[in-house]
Design an enzyme around this catalytic site. Structure first.
Site, mmCIF file in Angstrom:
data_model
loop_
_atom_site.group_PDB
_atom_site.id
_atom_site.type_symbol
_atom_site.label_atom_id
_atom_site.label_comp_id
_atom_site.label_asym_id
_atom_site.label_seq_id
_atom_site.Cartn_x
_atom_site.Cartn_y
_atom_site.Cartn_z
ATOM 1 N N TYR A 1 -5.695 9.367 1.286
ATOM 2 C CA TYR A 1 -5.271 8.074 1.389
ATOM 3 C C TYR A 1 -6.701 7.259 1.766
ATOM 4 O O TYR A 1 -6.772 6.259 1.248
ATOM 5 C CB TYR A 1 -4.509 8.047 2.708
ATOM 6 C CG TYR A 1 -4.243 6.658 3.438
ATOM 7 C CD1 TYR A 1 -3.436 5.848 2.726
ATOM 8 C CD2 TYR A 1 -5.026 6.292 4.655
ATOM 9 C CE1 TYR A 1 -3.234 4.630 3.446
ATOM 10 C CE2 TYR A 1 -4.914 5.181 5.169
ATOM 11 C CZ TYR A 1 -3.886 4.131 4.599
ATOM 12 O OH TYR A 1 -3.745 2.875 5.088
ATOM 13 N N ALA B 1 0.988 -1.222 0.152
ATOM 14 C CA ALA B 1 0.075 0.131 0.126
ATOM 15 C C ALA B 1 0.702 1.301 0.002
ATOM 16 O O ALA B 1 2.141 1.134 0.227
ATOM 17 C CB ALA B 1 -1.001 -0.011 1.329
ATOM 18 N N LYS C 1 -8.026 4.237 -0.262
ATOM 19 C CA LYS C 1 -8.129 2.800 0.159
ATOM 20 C C LYS C 1 -9.714 2.225 -0.226
ATOM 21 O O LYS C 1 -9.854 1.166 -0.481
ATOM 22 C CB LYS C 1 -7.808 2.723 1.510
ATOM 23 C CG LYS C 1 -6.320 2.872 1.777
ATOM 24 C CD LYS C 1 -5.525 1.822 1.275
ATOM 25 C CE LYS C 1 -5.735 0.553 2.183
ATOM 26 N NZ LYS C 1 -4.624 -0.493 1.656
ATOM 27 N N THR D 1 -8.452 -0.001 5.851
ATOM 28 C CA THR D 1 -8.085 1.060 6.775
ATOM 29 C C THR D 1 -9.628 1.550 7.271
ATOM 30 O O THR D 1 -10.507 1.731 6.793
ATOM 31 C CB THR D 1 -7.521 1.975 6.136
ATOM 32 O OG1 THR D 1 -7.240 2.963 7.455
ATOM 33 C CG2 THR D 1 -7.943 2.748 5.042
HETATM 34 N N1 LIG Z 1 -0.084 1.608 8.891
HETATM 35 C C1 LIG Z 1 -1.378 1.681 9.757
HETATM 36 O O1 LIG Z 1 -1.514 2.551 10.711
HETATM 37 C C2 LIG Z 1 -2.533 1.192 8.919
HETATM 38 C C3 LIG Z 1 -3.703 1.553 9.500
HETATM 39 C C4 LIG Z 1 -4.726 0.964 8.811
HETATM 40 C C5 LIG Z 1 -4.821 0.073 7.651
HETATM 41 N N2 LIG Z 1 -3.356 0.043 7.234
HETATM 42 C C6 LIG Z 1 -3.319 -1.031 6.100
HETATM 43 O O2 LIG Z 1 -2.602 -2.056 6.452
HETATM 44 C C7 LIG Z 1 -1.786 -2.613 5.344
HETATM 45 C C8 LIG Z 1 -0.348 -2.941 5.811
HETATM 46 O O3 LIG Z 1 0.197 -1.643 6.087
HETATM 47 P P1 LIG Z 1 1.695 -1.519 6.646
HETATM 48 O O4 LIG Z 1 1.888 -0.433 7.793
HETATM 49 O O5 LIG Z 1 2.146 -2.797 6.851
HETATM 50 O O6 LIG Z 1 2.404 -0.864 5.153
HETATM 51 P P2 LIG Z 1 3.751 -0.575 5.095
HETATM 52 O O7 LIG Z 1 4.748 -1.009 6.268
HETATM 53 O O8 LIG Z 1 3.942 0.992 4.442
HETATM 54 O O9 LIG Z 1 4.270 -1.434 3.874
HETATM 55 C C9 LIG Z 1 3.679 -1.279 2.519
HETATM 56 C C10 LIG Z 1 4.690 -2.142 1.753
HETATM 57 O O10 LIG Z 1 3.997 -2.006 0.304
HETATM 58 C C11 LIG Z 1 5.239 -1.684 -0.532
HETATM 59 N N3 LIG Z 1 4.705 -1.122 -1.809
HETATM 60 C C12 LIG Z 1 4.548 0.283 -2.101
HETATM 61 N N4 LIG Z 1 4.176 0.160 -3.432
HETATM 62 C C13 LIG Z 1 4.322 -1.094 -3.910
HETATM 63 C C14 LIG Z 1 4.128 -1.504 -5.182
HETATM 64 N N5 LIG Z 1 3.738 -0.972 -6.214
HETATM 65 N N6 LIG Z 1 4.232 -2.781 -5.562
HETATM 66 C C15 LIG Z 1 4.530 -3.911 -4.380
HETATM 67 N N7 LIG Z 1 4.573 -3.333 -3.112
HETATM 68 C C16 LIG Z 1 4.686 -2.139 -2.992
HETATM 69 C C17 LIG Z 1 5.829 -0.520 0.268
HETATM 70 O O11 LIG Z 1 7.232 -0.503 -0.144
HETATM 71 P P3 LIG Z 1 7.917 0.881 -0.196
HETATM 72 O O12 LIG Z 1 7.897 1.214 1.565
HETATM 73 O O13 LIG Z 1 9.254 0.759 -0.918
HETATM 74 O O14 LIG Z 1 7.031 2.168 -0.683
HETATM 75 C C18 LIG Z 1 6.007 -1.448 1.490
HETATM 76 O O15 LIG Z 1 7.005 -2.362 1.656
HETATM 77 C C19 LIG Z 1 -2.000 -1.399 4.322
HETATM 78 O O16 LIG Z 1 -3.006 -2.021 3.163
HETATM 79 C C20 LIG Z 1 -2.365 -0.328 4.953
HETATM 80 O O17 LIG Z 1 -3.018 0.618 4.104
HETATM 81 C C21 LIG Z 1 -2.283 0.429 7.779
#
Ligand SMILES: NC(=O)c1ccc[n+]([C@@H]2O[C@H](COP(=O)([O-])OP(=O)(O)OC[C@H]3O[C@@H](n4cnc5c(N)ncnc54)[C@H](OP(=O)(O)O)[C@@H]3O)[C@@H](O)[C@H]2O)c1
Length: 288
Positions: free
Chosen positions: A127, A63, A131, A103
């Site tokens: 964002y 994401a 989503k 999210t």
């Molecule tokens: N973080 C929160 O508080 C939160 C809250 C609610 C929901 N979520 C959702 O939970 C899920 C997991 O979140 P997370 O915090 O684990 O996310 P994260 O740590 O930001 O990891 C997302 C990963 O996706 C990679 N990515 C980006 N563009 C891509 C592409 N084109 N192809 C393949 N991979 C790609 C990123 O690489 P780069 O780092 O190089 O861009 C990163 O390694 C997401 O769907 C997010 O929207 C997160």
């Protein structure tokens, strides 16, 4: 026949936690990829990868998650959070089952009761809108998918609120933290476990109950109380936390004032026991 599970965004918080627990599931063959191995914005590459590796399940952890930056970076945010999901959905339909992560930011936060999966969405930020658009294209192109909305995600990996507060708590003597936004933190290790419970259930029953689910830890807190608990568990005593309003701490992207998620559906469907947020926070801090 091995059960091949593609993990996208494997270098992120959730993707890393999924890889941590893969040894507990020898019946599954995990295929972790991040943007270097499989860029989800490349439609043909996605389709070829799913076919070549005979993927059975896709856990989409990839994401664009920089919530404030997204306000100015609209095109890239939609490219990853909507168009890349569409690429996955079109390639997987009829071949692989998708578990996609979404999210709490799809909601506007103007309520006081936990959000059910059937409640109306109304995202307030780029964002959140991107989503929600991702959810919509997924369900249109691959209706037999599972979407799990989560909130306030943290882990020992990547950048997140817990790690930021631990760093600031050691650097500063005073911190202002918002006390008028309520929600529930989610330890990514618990979410990873819940996702694998979904796949285990699906394999056991041969039923993949498509639809939208909500998952966070149990309980309700505010960013202020969350910070106090982080400091208490980490033994940080040299930094005072001051409660401030959202108005006193403006951010580029609007956050929902209230984003507690109702987890009844996921708990009942997959017989999942959800840990209390304080217990999980303690586990995470012990690992850091
Ligand atoms: N973080 C929160 O508080 C939160 C809250 C609610 C929901 N979520 C959702 O939970 C899920 C997991 O979140 P997370 O915090 O684990 O996310 P994260 O740590 O930001 O990891 C997302 C990963 O996706 C990679 N990515 C980006 N563009 C891509 C592409 N084109 N192809 C393949 N991979 C790609 C990123 O690489 P780069 O780092 O190089 O861009 C990163 O390694 C997401 O769907 C997010 O929207 C997160």
């Amino acid at each position: 026949m091995p059960i091949n599970i593609l993990i996208t965004g494997a270098k992120g918080q959730l993707g890393s936690e999924l890889q941590e627990i893969q040894a507990k599931y020898p019946e599954f063959n995990f295929i972790p990829t991040d943007v270097d191995e499989l860029d989800l914005t490349k439609k043909e590459a996605v389709a070829t990868f799913i076919d070549t590796h005979k993927i059975n399940y896709i856990i989409n952890c990839a994401a664009y998650t920089a919530v404030d930056k997204a306000e100015d970076d609209v095109e890239l945010c939609y490219k990853i959070n909507r168009d890349a999901v569409n690429n996955l959905a079109e390639a997987a339909n009829g071949k692989a089952k998708i578990i996609h992560i979404s999210t709490d930011y799809v909601f506007d936060g103007k309520t006081t009761a936990p959000y059910k999966t059937t409640d109306a969405t109304h995202p307030q930020s780029v964002y959140g809108k991107s989503k929600l658009a991702g959810e919509d294209v997924l369900l249109a192109a691959c209706p037999e998918s599972i979407i799990i909305r989560t909130a306030w995600l943290y882990s020992i990996y990547g950048n997140n609120f817990v790690k930021t507060m631990l760093r600031l708590g050691k650097e500063r003597t005073k911190l202002n933290v918002v006390y008028d936004q309520k929600g529930t933190p989610t330890y990514a290790a618990d979410l990873a476990q819940a996702i694998l419970s979904v796949i285990v259930h699906s394999e056991k029953t041969q039923i993949f109950p498509a639809g939208i689910y909500h998952y966070s830890n149990e309980g309700v807190t505010t960013w202020f109380d969350f910070t106090e608990k982080i400091f208490q568990l980490a033994g940080i005593t040299t930094c005072t936390v001051h409660p401030v309003t959202t108005g006193q701490y403006p951010t580029k992207a609007a956050r929902p004032q209230y984003s507690v998620l109702d987890k009844t559906k996921i708990k009942k469907t997959f017989e999942i026991i959800v840990p209390e947020w304080e217990h999980s926070l303690e586990k995470c801090i012990a690992r850091l």
